[in-house]
Design a protein around this motif. Structure first.
Motif, PDB file in Angstrom:
ATOM      1  N   ASP A 116      47.882  38.238  37.754  1.00 56.61           N
ATOM      2  CA  ASP A 116      46.863  37.434  38.433  1.00 56.61           C
ATOM      3  C   ASP A 116      45.477  38.025  38.221  1.00 56.61           C
ATOM      4  O   ASP A 116      44.510  37.296  38.008  1.00 56.61           O
ATOM      5  N   LEU A 117      45.372  39.351  38.275  1.00 58.14           N
ATOM      6  CA  LEU A 117      44.087  40.006  38.026  1.00 58.14           C
ATOM      7  C   LEU A 117      43.641  39.786  36.582  1.00 58.14           C
ATOM      8  O   LEU A 117      42.466  39.509  36.327  1.00 58.14           O
ATOM      9  N   GLU A 118      44.561  39.888  35.660  1.00 64.60           N
ATOM     10  CA  GLU A 118      44.238  39.656  34.241  1.00 64.60           C
ATOM     11  C   GLU A 118      43.729  38.235  34.038  1.00 64.60           C
ATOM     12  O   GLU A 118      42.761  37.996  33.311  1.00 64.60           O
ATOM     13  N   ARG A 119      44.361  37.264  34.700  1.00 55.51           N
ATOM     14  CA  ARG A 119      43.927  35.873  34.599  1.00 55.51           C
ATOM     15  C   ARG A 119      42.543  35.685  35.232  1.00 55.51           C
ATOM     16  O   ARG A 119      41.707  34.937  34.728  1.00 55.51           O
ATOM     17  N   ALA A 120      42.282  36.388  36.329  1.00 57.28           N
ATOM     18  CA  ALA A 120      40.967  36.299  36.978  1.00 57.28           C
ATOM     19  C   ALA A 120      39.884  36.839  36.045  1.00 57.28           C
ATOM     20  O   ALA A 120      38.789  36.263  35.958  1.00 57.28           O
ATOM     21  N   TYR A 121      40.175  37.939  35.358  1.00 58.43           N
ATOM     22  CA  TYR A 121      39.219  38.474  34.387  1.00 58.43           C
ATOM     23  C   TYR A 121      39.000  37.515  33.227  1.00 58.43           C
ATOM     24  O   TYR A 121      37.873  37.299  32.776  1.00 58.43           O
ATOM     25  N   THR A 122      40.059  36.919  32.722  1.00 59.66           N
ATOM     26  CA  THR A 122      39.952  35.956  31.617  1.00 59.66           C
ATOM     27  C   THR A 122      39.089  34.770  32.033  1.00 59.66           C
ATOM     28  O   THR A 122      38.217  34.332  31.277  1.00 59.66           O
ATOM     29  N   ASN A 123      39.321  34.259  33.232  1.00 57.50           N
ATOM     30  CA  ASN A 123      38.520  33.136  33.726  1.00 57.50           C
ATOM     31  C   ASN A 123      37.060  33.528  33.928  1.00 57.50           C
ATOM     32  O   ASN A 123      36.160  32.725  33.697  1.00 57.50           O
ATOM     33  N   PHE A 124      36.812  34.770  34.355  1.00 55.75           N
ATOM     34  CA  PHE A 124      35.436  35.227  34.543  1.00 55.75           C
ATOM     35  C   PHE A 124      34.703  35.288  33.211  1.00 55.75           C
ATOM     36  O   PHE A 124      33.577  34.807  33.086  1.00 55.75           O
ATOM     37  N   PHE A 125      35.330  35.885  32.204  1.00 54.58           N
ATOM     38  CA  PHE A 125      34.663  36.022  30.913  1.00 54.58           C
ATOM     39  C   PHE A 125      34.552  34.692  30.169  1.00 54.58           C
ATOM     40  O   PHE A 125      33.713  34.549  29.285  1.00 54.58           O
ATOM     41  N   ALA A 126      35.373  33.709  30.546  1.00 51.32           N
ATOM     42  CA  ALA A 126      35.250  32.362  29.982  1.00 51.32           C
ATOM     43  C   ALA A 126      34.260  31.531  30.796  1.00 51.32           C
ATOM     44  O   ALA A 126      34.104  30.337  30.537  1.00 51.32           O
ATOM     45  N   ARG A 127      33.619  32.152  31.778  1.00 50.29           N
ATOM     46  CA  ARG A 127      32.608  31.524  32.647  1.00 50.29           C
ATOM     47  C   ARG A 127      33.156  30.329  33.438  1.00 50.29           C
ATOM     48  O   ARG A 127      32.461  29.359  33.690  1.00 50.29           O
ATOM     49  N   GLY A 157      31.519  52.862  30.834  1.00 51.78           N
ATOM     50  CA  GLY A 157      31.380  52.322  29.490  1.00 51.78           C
ATOM     51  C   GLY A 157      32.664  52.324  28.681  1.00 51.78           C
ATOM     52  O   GLY A 157      32.632  52.178  27.461  1.00 51.78           O
ATOM     53  N   GLU A 158      33.796  52.459  29.348  1.00 47.68           N
ATOM     54  CA  GLU A 158      35.079  52.462  28.652  1.00 47.68           C
ATOM     55  C   GLU A 158      35.600  51.040  28.493  1.00 47.68           C
ATOM     56  O   GLU A 158      35.146  50.115  29.158  1.00 47.68           O
ATOM     57  N   LYS A 159      36.585  50.902  27.598  1.00 43.65           N
ATOM     58  CA  LYS A 159      37.202  49.601  27.358  1.00 43.65           C
ATOM     59  C   LYS A 159      38.068  49.186  28.543  1.00 43.65           C
ATOM     60  O   LYS A 159      38.629  50.029  29.240  1.00 43.65           O
ATOM     61  N   LYS A 160      38.194  47.897  28.732  1.00 42.04           N
ATOM     62  CA  LYS A 160      39.037  47.350  29.802  1.00 42.04           C
ATOM     63  C   LYS A 160      40.507  47.566  29.457  1.00 42.04           C
ATOM     64  O   LYS A 160      40.918  47.388  28.319  1.00 42.04           O
ATOM     65  N   LEU A 161      41.280  47.960  30.451  1.00 41.93           N
ATOM     66  CA  LEU A 161      42.722  48.104  30.259  1.00 41.93           C
ATOM     67  C   LEU A 161      43.363  46.729  30.257  1.00 41.93           C
ATOM     68  O   LEU A 161      43.024  45.870  31.072  1.00 41.93           O
ATOM     69  N   GLY A 162      44.313  46.529  29.383  1.00 44.98           N
ATOM     70  CA  GLY A 162      45.051  45.274  29.356  1.00 44.98           C
ATOM     71  C   GLY A 162      46.191  45.284  30.349  1.00 44.98           C
ATOM     72  O   GLY A 162      46.422  46.269  31.076  1.00 44.98           O
ATOM     73  N   PRO A 209      36.151  38.736  39.787  1.00 44.26           N
ATOM     74  CA  PRO A 209      37.248  38.920  40.758  1.00 44.26           C
ATOM     75  C   PRO A 209      36.816  39.765  41.952  1.00 44.26           C
ATOM     76  O   PRO A 209      36.075  40.726  41.811  1.00 44.26           O
ATOM     77  N   ARG A 210      37.293  39.374  43.134  1.00 44.02           N
ATOM     78  CA  ARG A 210      36.963  40.081  44.368  1.00 44.02           C
ATOM     79  C   ARG A 210      38.181  40.827  44.885  1.00 44.02           C
ATOM     80  O   ARG A 210      39.315  40.478  44.591  1.00 44.02           O
ATOM     81  N   PHE A 211      37.909  41.822  45.706  1.00 44.23           N
ATOM     82  CA  PHE A 211      38.986  42.550  46.346  1.00 44.23           C
ATOM     83  C   PHE A 211      39.655  41.656  47.377  1.00 44.23           C
ATOM     84  O   PHE A 211      38.993  40.863  48.047  1.00 44.23           O
ATOM     85  N   LYS A 212      40.960  41.799  47.534  1.00 43.97           N
ATOM     86  CA  LYS A 212      41.702  41.009  48.514  1.00 43.97           C
ATOM     87  C   LYS A 212      41.637  41.695  49.866  1.00 43.97           C
ATOM     88  O   LYS A 212      41.697  42.915  49.960  1.00 43.97           O
ATOM     89  N   LYS A 213      41.523  40.880  50.912  1.00 43.70           N
ATOM     90  CA  LYS A 213      41.444  41.410  52.272  1.00 43.70           C
ATOM     91  C   LYS A 213      42.776  41.239  52.989  1.00 43.70           C
ATOM     92  O   LYS A 213      43.511  40.280  52.737  1.00 43.70           O
TER      93      LYS A 213
END
Length: 176
Positions: free
Chosen positions: A85-96, A46-51, A101-105
């Protein structure tokens, strides 16, 4: 009118450069996955997301940690770029616009990016490019790179390594 254009070439690395490229791609994947796991843990508590700035501070700790000394061998800018890139993936997720974001293999989409054009030197006459901590890399020069270099991406596909050079240049406005 400004035009962004990318030029992709096959790289001919030495054995040591190829090992380093694999290591650098693995380091970027490790940083991305570790930051994503940290985000998930914080969300469950329940903590805030790190920027991005908070993640960069953690990246410094990870690089200086005794458990991950190999992160110091990788260049800093590509590691920071994987956090962006992870920050952008989160932004795109919350903008629907995309899924969570998935873990990289390992072995899928091995790549890393140098976002600072001041660190890269391009010698087209001798078909080589200088990248930090890799040195001069030879590439198959099939056409001339036009414009000023903006960023360089090194990627692996099908057992071969490629370099993509993104450039920016002025072009005339096309007529309809």
């Amino acid at each position: 009118m400004q035009r962004l254009q990318a030029f992709k070439y096959e790289v001919m690395p030495t054995g040591e450069q190829q090992r380093n490229m694999r290591r650098f791609a693995g380091s970027c994947r490790f940083v991305y996955n570790k930051a994503l796991a940290l985000h998930k843990e914080r969300h469950e508590r329940g903590e805030k997301k790190l920027g991005y700035a908070g993640l960069c501070r953690l990246l410094t700790e990870w690089r200086n940690c005794a458990g991950t000394p190999w992160l110091r061998d990788a260049p800093t800018h590509p590691l920071q770029q994987s956090l962006k890139d992870l920050e952008r993936a989160y932004t795109n997720f919350f903008a629907r616009r995309t899924d969570f974001p998935r873990f990289k293999k390992k072995g899928q989409g091995n790549s890393f990016r140098y976002p600072d054009p001041k660190q890269v030197k391009l010698d087209q006459d001798n078909s080589r490019i200088f990248l930090p901590k890799l040195g001069w890399l030879r590439y198959r020069n099939s056409r001339e790179v036009l414009g000023a270099v903006k960023q360089v991406t090194v990627s692996a596909s099908g057992g071969k390594w490629y370099v993509s050079i993104q450039t920016e240049r002025d072009v005339d406005q096309p007529f309809p």
